[in-house]
Design an enzyme around this catalytic site. Structure first.
Site: not given
Ligand code: GAR
Length: 212
Positions: A12, A14, A61, A105, A141
């Protein structure tokens, strides 16, 4: 005030960047598909409502996505921000939130969709890598791009060092994109994102290796 929800599956970081950015809106929930997602405790400690819709509790799903959609609607969300939400979403779900469903992404899309983007970047030998914030469409994506940030791939990089360099940019561009949408400064038009008053200066090119 507009309301947004953030969907996470793990760490988490982001989500933290989005909440710390004090966006012009109310975060009405952080929702995780995993009860053990580390980000839930961080959000709860800041008084942000959290909830879990555990994908393992659903037979299909479709059932999971229907429950998730109901939870998001219950929170009155104008905007749904996927922040490391590691579930492929069904077409009905995506259609339901079209134009208000956003993802980050860790690659310069359309390069390297899917998982293990940093390994793929190193293996392919690209000199420039980065991240993309985009509207979500049913195809994985590949929705309309809102913001991108590019970083150099350096000699000696590992997937971890490259991921860290990209992640620092993720934390900058995701709040910027979310703010733009909440303030209605960017919109979808003909399948592309238009920013009003885009005053981005013509930046110097990022050349890698750099000039000598
Ligand atoms: C981030 O790097 C995000 O861009 C990626 O997962 C990570 C999550 O980190 N997302 C993907 O790969 C989606 N396809 P976080 O939980 O620390 O934000």
């Amino acid at each position: 005030m507009k309301k947004y929800v953030i969907l996470i599956s793990g760490r988490g970081s982001n989500m933290q960047a989005l909440i710390d950015a004090r966006l012009p809106g109310v975060c009405s929930a952080v929702i995780s598909n995993r009860p053990d997602a580390e980000g839930l405790a961080w959000a709860a400690a800041r008084g942000v409502p959290t909830c879990v819709v555990d994908h393992k509790a659903f037979a299909s799903r479709d059932d999971f996505d229907a429950a998730l959609a109901a939870e998001i609607e219950r929170r009155g969300a104008d905007l749904v921000l996927l922040a490391g939400f590691m579930r492929v979403l069904t077409e009905p779900f995506v259609r339901c939130f079209e134009g208000r469903l956003v993802n980050i992404h860790p690659s310069l899309l359309p390069a390297f969709p899917g998982l293990h983007t940093h390994e793929a970047a190193l293996q392919t030998g690209v000199r420039v890598h980065g991240c993309t914030v985009h509207f979500v469409t049913p195809a994985l994506d590949c929705g309309p791009i809102i913001v991108q940030a590019a970083v150099p791939v350096l000699a000696g990089d590992t997937a971890d060092t490259l991921a860290a360099r990209v992640l620092a940019q993720e934390h900058m561009v995701y709040p910027r994109a979310a703010r733009g949408i909440l303030e209605e400064r960017c919109r979808l038009e003909g399948g592309r994102v238009i920013w009003t008053h885009d005053t981005t200066p013509a930046a110097a090119a990022l050349r890698v290796p750099a000039d000598e």
